[in-house]
Design a protein around this motif. Structure first.
Motif, PDB file in Angstrom:
ATOM      1  N   VAL B  13       0.970  -1.298   0.051  1.00 47.98           N
ATOM      2  CA  VAL B  13       0.011   0.025   0.100  1.00 47.98           C
ATOM      3  C   VAL B  13       0.896   1.195   0.061  1.00 47.98           C
ATOM      4  O   VAL B  13       0.620   2.281  -0.791  1.00 47.98           O
ATOM      5  CB  VAL B  13      -1.120   0.061   1.304  1.00 47.98           C
ATOM      6  N   GLU B  38      -5.206   1.397   7.944  1.00 53.96           N
ATOM      7  CA  GLU B  38      -5.635   2.280   6.947  1.00 53.96           C
ATOM      8  C   GLU B  38      -4.525   3.569   6.937  1.00 53.96           C
ATOM      9  O   GLU B  38      -4.000   3.729   7.996  1.00 53.96           O
ATOM     10  CB  GLU B  38      -6.826   2.947   6.927  1.00 53.96           C
ATOM     11  N   HIS B  98      -6.136  -4.399  -1.826  1.00 54.64           N
ATOM     12  CA  HIS B  98      -6.300  -3.154  -1.083  1.00 54.64           C
ATOM     13  C   HIS B  98      -7.070  -2.248  -1.807  1.00 54.64           C
ATOM     14  O   HIS B  98      -7.541  -2.391  -2.964  1.00 54.64           O
ATOM     15  CB  HIS B  98      -4.682  -2.431  -1.062  1.00 54.64           C
ATOM     16  N   LEU B 124      -6.190   5.090   2.253  1.00 55.78           N
ATOM     17  CA  LEU B 124      -5.852   3.896   1.714  1.00 55.78           C
ATOM     18  C   LEU B 124      -5.980   2.201   2.647  1.00 55.78           C
ATOM     19  O   LEU B 124      -5.343   2.786   3.797  1.00 55.78           O
ATOM     20  CB  LEU B 124      -4.130   3.726   1.307  1.00 55.78           C
ATOM     21  N   VAL B 126      -5.771  -1.110   3.962  1.00 55.16           N
ATOM     22  CA  VAL B 126      -4.703  -2.395   3.894  1.00 55.16           C
ATOM     23  C   VAL B 126      -5.661  -3.685   4.029  1.00 55.16           C
ATOM     24  O   VAL B 126      -6.327  -3.817   4.802  1.00 55.16           O
ATOM     25  CB  VAL B 126      -3.772  -2.556   4.647  1.00 55.16           C
TER      26      VAL B 126
END
Lengths: 168, 307
Positions: B13, B38, B98, B124, B126
């Motif tokens: 990520v 995240e 992801h 983002l 994970v």
């Protein structure tokens, strides 16, 4: 002997004229190639939604100024993906389009703000507008080339004749 | 081993972050790296790291517009047009399962979100793969002859997808239960994380995956083409999904799905779920509770009575 000398001077003068118009021819060819390549790029984006790095690689296989531009962009993206498409594109325009004048380069550089950043429709519109603009530049450049070729030719021949007369 | 895998997932990520931020993530202590759920980027603020129990800023970092542009460019492979359909739904699926969520200014055309301009924040998430969590739950989901159709419920980020993934794996592998052919409608690409035709996450050997295709279409196609014994899909959100599940339920196939709901009241407040329950499409509910990172699972009947 004198006749051969005059002939050599005239040939030299014509060669000078040919070289002077060479840059103009190169510019017309570059604009033509770029126009075609941008239209191909627009077509790929419209119908295949090809990812930009793959598209650059594919178009980079073409010959001419258009191919050179996309080849350079593909290289830039593979060497520095984090730098982004805009940076690779701007650098590629600077490095590969020496035959173009600043106004023509500006049309190409502006595409760096659009490619890969919007939906395909917007990218296609911008590409087609840029291609049309380059097409206009090409027509102007071609007319300029025709006109200046005659002028350069006449001037070179006159200069050559003058030199020959002085030397005789 | 699982911890190391999770830290590797964080690296996957972090690869979508600009170099500076990526380096900061790499300097997190190993224990913290394993727990990251995240990464959150908002213009004008530092990068926030979301752990199971707390969201903390990463000191010394700052996020500006160019940061978000770089993340979006890296995530889309410099080709936003290739992820436009996902972007319109507010997220992009990333390699490895992801997910990147986005917020910004919507450009609307004919009542539909055409694109997002001026992205203002990105999350983002994970993907997590925790094997074995479905083991203690599966026996409670087994009816007289077969798996009962089951809906997994929790608020967003609660771990529904992680549990569903492990349930699919156990069923497909016959781990703790008779093996079953599982058809997976992986619309967002998060369950299997397919890449080049291969699943990036383990869903077992008897699993057929139809990914990046609307759930309703995928469920019908799987039903018609792959003769599944169990059909699984993540996040029922639309009426078309409900219709597809209803159709599948009438074909003697067990169903597995997830939905956002923190309580029975939440669930009944939303018409599509109310409909699914009243039609008795699902006969088991699994509630995922996340208490400071410790997840617990409760199996109930559709009335909410524990089993």
């Amino acid at each position: 002997m004198k006749g051969a000398g005059v002939l050599l001077i005239l040939l030299g003068a014509l060669l000078c004229a040919h070289r002077a118009t060479g840059r103009l021819r190169e510019r017309v060819r570059a604009l033509e190639s770029l126009e075609q390549t941008l239209r191909l790029c627009a077509g790929e984006l419209a119908f295949r939604l090809t990812p930009i790095p793959r598209l650059c690689g594919r178009l980079g296989e073409r010959t001419g100024a258009g191919g050179a531009l996309f080849h350079q962009v593909a290289e830039g993206l593979s060497q520095d993906p984090e730098g982004g498409l805009r940076k690779s594109w701007t650098q590629a325009v600077d490095h590969t389009q020496s035959a173009l004048n600043p106004e023509e380069k500006l049309v190409l550089t502006a595409l760096g703000d659009v490619l890969g950043r919007y939906d395909s429709g917007e990218q296609v519109r911008e590409l087609e507008q840029a291609a049309a603009r380059l097409g206009e530049f090409r027509q102007t450049a071609a007319e300029e080339q025709r006109r200046l070729s005659r002028v350069y030719c006449a001037l070179s021949l006159a200069g050559g004749l003058g030199l020959a007369l002085v030397l005789i | 081993m699982t911890e190391r895998v999770q830290a590797d997932r964080l690296n996957q990520v972090a690869a979508f972050l600009p170099r500076e931020l990526r380096r900061r993530i790499e300097t997190l202590p190993p224990q913290a790296r394993e727990e990251v759920e995240e990464l959150r980027l908002r213009i004008g603020h530092p990068l926030f790291v979301l752990y199971p129990h707390v969201e903390t800023p990463l000191e010394g970092t700052s996020v500006d517009r160019s940061t978000l542009e770089t993340v979006l460019e890296l995530a889309s492979g410099s080709s936003v047009h290739t992820v436009m359909d996902q972007l319109r739904q507010g997220y992009i699926s990333l390699p490895g399962g992801h997910r990147m969520g986005l917020c910004g200014t919507g450009a609307v055309e004919n009542g539909e979100l055409r694109t997002l301009r001026r992205v203002s924040s990105i999350s983002l998430r994970v993907a997590r793969e925790i094997k074995g969590i479905a083991g203690p739950i599966l026996p409670k989901l087994w009816g007289e002859r077969d798996l009962e159709s089951t809906l997994i419920l929790s608020p967003p980020g609660g771990g529904k997808t992680t549990l569903l993934r492990d349930m699919i794996r156990c069923l497909s592998a016959g781990e703790g239960c008779p093996p079953r052919r599982v058809g997976v409608a992986d619309e967002r690409g998060e369950l299997a994380a397919m890449w080049d035709g291969l699943p990036g996450l383990d869903l077992g050997p008897r699993c057929d995956i139809l990914d990046r295709c609307p759930k309703a279409l995928a469920l019908t196609a799987l039903l018609r083409g792959m003769n599944p014994q169990v059909l699984a899909a993540d996040e029922i959100t639309a009426a078309s999904d409900t219709a597809a599940f209803r159709e599948a339920a009438g074909c003697g196939v067990s169903l597995l799905a997830t939905a956002h709901a923190g309580s029975m009241e939440d669930l009944l407040r939303r018409p599509i779920y109310r409909e699914l329950l009243s039609d008795q499409i699902f006969s088991r509910l699994v509630w995922v509770r996340n208490c400071r990172g410790d997840r617990s699972y409760t199996v109930t009947d559709p009335a909410g009575e524990p089993l």
